[in-house]
Design a protein around this motif. Structure first.
Motif, PDB file in Angstrom:
ATOM      1  N   HIS A 208       2.216   9.541  -7.942  1.00 21.34           N
ATOM      2  CA  HIS A 208       0.778   9.870  -7.936  1.00 21.34           C
ATOM      3  C   HIS A 208       0.551  11.321  -7.528  1.00 21.34           C
ATOM      4  O   HIS A 208      -0.338  11.993  -8.040  1.00 21.34           O
TER       5      HIS A 208
ATOM      6  N   TYR B 105      -4.155   7.737 -13.407  1.00 20.79           N
ATOM      7  CA  TYR B 105      -3.718   7.500 -12.027  1.00 20.79           C
ATOM      8  C   TYR B 105      -4.010   6.067 -11.555  1.00 20.79           C
ATOM      9  O   TYR B 105      -3.130   5.389 -11.016  1.00 20.79           O
TER      10      TYR B 105
ATOM     11  N   GLN C 266     -10.616   3.868  -1.774  1.00 19.00           N
ATOM     12  CA  GLN C 266      -9.711   3.260  -2.753  1.00 19.00           C
ATOM     13  C   GLN C 266     -10.208   1.922  -3.298  1.00 19.00           C
ATOM     14  O   GLN C 266      -9.530   1.276  -4.106  1.00 19.00           O
TER      15      GLN C 266
ATOM     16  N   SER D 233       0.847  -1.195   0.000  1.00 17.15           N
ATOM     17  CA  SER D 233       0.000   0.000   0.000  1.00 17.15           C
ATOM     18  C   SER D 233       0.883   1.245   0.000  1.00 17.15           C
ATOM     19  O   SER D 233       2.104   1.151   0.138  1.00 17.15           O
ATOM     20  N   GLY D 234       0.247   2.393  -0.187  1.00 18.91           N
ATOM     21  CA  GLY D 234       1.007   3.635  -0.209  1.00 18.91           C
ATOM     22  C   GLY D 234       0.111   4.824   0.098  1.00 18.91           C
ATOM     23  O   GLY D 234      -1.115   4.718   0.093  1.00 18.91           O
TER      24      GLY D 234
ATOM     25  N   VAL E 234      -6.371  -0.381   2.463  1.00 23.44           N
ATOM     26  CA  VAL E 234      -6.702   1.001   2.085  1.00 23.44           C
ATOM     27  C   VAL E 234      -8.012   1.403   2.749  1.00 23.44           C
ATOM     28  O   VAL E 234      -8.738   0.553   3.263  1.00 23.44           O
TER      29      VAL E 234
ATOM     30  N   PHE F  97       4.929   2.184   0.373  1.00 22.09           N
ATOM     31  CA  PHE F  97       5.720   3.195  -0.326  1.00 22.09           C
ATOM     32  C   PHE F  97       5.075   4.579  -0.199  1.00 22.09           C
ATOM     33  O   PHE F  97       3.946   4.723   0.270  1.00 22.09           O
TER      34      PHE F  97
ATOM     35  N   ASP G  45       1.714  -0.340  -9.333  1.00 19.63           N
ATOM     36  CA  ASP G  45       2.317  -0.381  -7.985  1.00 19.63           C
ATOM     37  C   ASP G  45       2.046  -1.730  -7.324  1.00 19.63           C
ATOM     38  O   ASP G  45       2.925  -2.331  -6.701  1.00 19.63           O
ATOM     39  N   ILE G  46       0.807  -2.146  -7.426  1.00 18.21           N
ATOM     40  CA  ILE G  46       0.354  -3.339  -6.695  1.00 18.21           C
ATOM     41  C   ILE G  46       0.883  -4.612  -7.366  1.00 18.21           C
ATOM     42  O   ILE G  46       1.456  -5.495  -6.723  1.00 18.21           O
TER      43      ILE G  46
ATOM     44  N   GLN H 169      -0.037   9.234  -0.623  1.00 14.39           N
ATOM     45  CA  GLN H 169       0.555  10.322  -1.412  1.00 14.39           C
ATOM     46  C   GLN H 169       1.159  11.405  -0.515  1.00 14.39           C
ATOM     47  O   GLN H 169       0.530  11.790   0.477  1.00 14.39           O
TER      48      GLN H 169
ATOM     49  N   GLN I  50      -1.550   2.950 -10.215  1.00 12.42           N
ATOM     50  CA  GLN I  50      -1.810   2.264  -8.941  1.00 12.42           C
ATOM     51  C   GLN I  50      -1.825   0.741  -9.142  1.00 12.42           C
ATOM     52  O   GLN I  50      -1.297  -0.009  -8.319  1.00 12.42           O
TER      53      GLN I  50
ATOM     54  N   VAL J 280      -4.277  -5.468  -0.247  1.00 12.87           N
ATOM     55  CA  VAL J 280      -4.040  -4.028  -0.340  1.00 12.87           C
ATOM     56  C   VAL J 280      -4.863  -3.304   0.739  1.00 12.87           C
ATOM     57  O   VAL J 280      -6.058  -3.070   0.571  1.00 12.87           O
TER      58      VAL J 280
HETATM   59  N1  TRP Z   1      -4.335   6.139  -4.514  1.00 17.60           N
HETATM   60  C1  TRP Z   1      -3.938   5.923  -3.137  1.00 17.60           C
HETATM   61  C2  TRP Z   1      -4.542   7.035  -2.280  1.00 17.60           C
HETATM   62  O1  TRP Z   1      -4.794   8.112  -2.707  1.00 17.60           O
HETATM   63  C3  TRP Z   1      -2.451   5.896  -2.960  1.00 17.60           C
HETATM   64  C4  TRP Z   1      -1.866   4.747  -3.705  1.00 17.60           C
HETATM   65  C5  TRP Z   1      -1.101   4.806  -4.835  1.00 17.60           C
HETATM   66  C6  TRP Z   1      -2.004   3.366  -3.377  1.00 17.60           C
HETATM   67  N2  TRP Z   1      -0.755   3.556  -5.230  1.00 17.60           N
HETATM   68  C7  TRP Z   1      -1.285   2.655  -4.366  1.00 17.60           C
HETATM   69  C8  TRP Z   1      -2.669   2.672  -2.356  1.00 17.60           C
HETATM   70  C9  TRP Z   1      -1.224   1.243  -4.370  1.00 17.60           C
HETATM   71  C10 TRP Z   1      -2.593   1.271  -2.366  1.00 17.60           C
HETATM   72  C11 TRP Z   1      -1.887   0.579  -3.348  1.00 17.60           C
HETATM   73  O2  TRP Z   1      -4.727   6.824  -1.138  1.00 17.60           O
END
Ligand code: TRP
Ligand code: AMP
Length: 344
Positions: free
Chosen positions: A54, A137, A159, A17-18, A155, A49, A144-145, A20, A141, A153
């Protein structure tokens, strides 16, 4: 061709997960995301991360961006992520995210992206003035995953649609390139009392970095006075707290405060009601403020501590980036081969 469903993904479980680096973190980020990351790192191999690629889908001041990345990292560490256990890294330090995102841009369909509600919310009436990056965007994402073949994931509720799109991209890639079960179909992990924390000023809007009113949110760096004052001023109704959750259905502000209490205290909403039923907000709010200060105060303090040593944060990020690059490389190499790129 057979009608049989493809064999399920058989690789190991992995969390990714991540967040911004696009503004101060708030209670919603903490309960909806950071607390879950911290818990999961001890259960599953975890990659977390900072989503700086993003973030630049909307304008970010270049003079601030790197320090915003350090600030999110400080929040991860303050929430309890351990860089020896979880891999913590900046997205832009792993070029494979961008490479895989391009390939996924050619797998995802325009119709799928047209349905994304976050883009519609962010772009509003003037979508032709937004960056192309804001539109694609969710494809980044997905990269990323899937670059790490993540299966889970964690979130917040907002999300969910992006993780569902990731599943669609994974499924179409596996099908188009005749590689059944190459990518997992990742599961969003949303459950839990912190999945959707609402604004303190409006129980129908989510708590958000972009709300113009600072009274709408509790920031992780707020001091005790600010936290207490924001809770005191939070919008409520004149009724006392009821005995059952059902009676909170049409009282979104009351529901939100009960939910925040429950999430901070690791209890269910029903347990909180059992304790406070019959009490008005004059009694409940000071208890909530005490709890919030007790739980968040140390997090803010730890963040400040970490941020006073940017060199230490940078070495954590550099080591994490190294680990992330090694984990990502085999997936990208296999993808290039499947796509048929020269030299792959
Ligand atoms: N879009 C997510 C947010 O705004 C952040 C994000 C980017 C993310 N890449 C991701 C979350 C991959 C989970 C997995 O919160
Ligand atoms: P963002 O601030 O949009 O980068 O979000 C970072 C993480 O926090 C994501 O997992 C979001 O789903 C989560 N999040 C953001 N706002 C909230 C909220 N109000 N309630 C719960 N989770 C949230």
């Amino acid at each position: 061709m057979t009608d049989q469903a493809p064999a399920p993904y058989a690789g190991p479980e992995r969390v990714l997960s991540g967040v911004q680096p696009s503004g101060a973190l708030h209670l919603g980020n903490y309960l909806g995301a950071l607390v879950k990351f911290t818990r999961l790192q001890h259960e599953i191999d975890t990659f977390i991360f900072v989503a700086d690629m993003h973030a630049i889908t909307v304008w970010q001041d270049p003079a601030q961006l790197a320090s915003q990345v350090r600030e999110i990292t400080a929040a991860y560490l303050a929430a309890g992520l351990n860089p020896k256990v979880a891999t913590i890294f900046p997205q832009s330090a792993v070029a494979a995210h961008a490479e895989l995102a391009w390939i996924f841009n050619c797998v995802a369909r325009l119709g799928w992206l047209d349905r994304m509600t976050q883009f519609k919310d962010k772009a509003g009436k003037h979508k032709e003035r937004e960056s192309v990056g804001l539109y694609t965007y969710p494809v980044l994402q997905a990269a990323d995953i899937l670059l790490y073949k993540a299966t889970h994931v964690p979130v917040g509720e907002d999300q969910k649609q992006h993780v569902e799109l990731t599943r669609d991209i994974a499924g179409k890639f596996n099908h188009d390139f005749d590689a059944p079960a190459f990518f997992p179909l990742p599961e969003p992990m949303i459950e839990g009392p912190g999945a959707r924390i609402m604004s303190l000023r409006d129980g129908s809007a989510k708590m958000s970095k972009s709300d113009p009113s600072d009274y709408s949110r509790i920031n992780l760096m707020d001091d005790a006075d600010a936290i207490a004052q924001k809770i005191r001023k939070a919008r409520t109704d004149p009724e006392p707290l009821p005995e059952t959750l059902d009676e909170l259905k049409d009282r979104p502000e009351a529901m939100n405060l009960v939910g925040i209490y429950a999430a901070l205290d690791g209890r269910s909403n029903a347990e909180v009601l059992a304790e406070f039923a019959g009490q008005g907000f004059g009694a409940f709010k000071p208890k909530l403020a005490d709890l919030a200060v007790a739980k968040l105060g140390p997090v803010g303090e730890a963040m400040r501590d970490y941020m006073s040593d940017p060199g230490e944060i940078d070495s954590i990020l550099a080591a994490g980036a190294e680990r992330a690059r090694s984990a990502a490389a085999p997936t990208l190499a296999q993808v290039k081969k499947l796509v048929g790129f020269w030299g792959a």
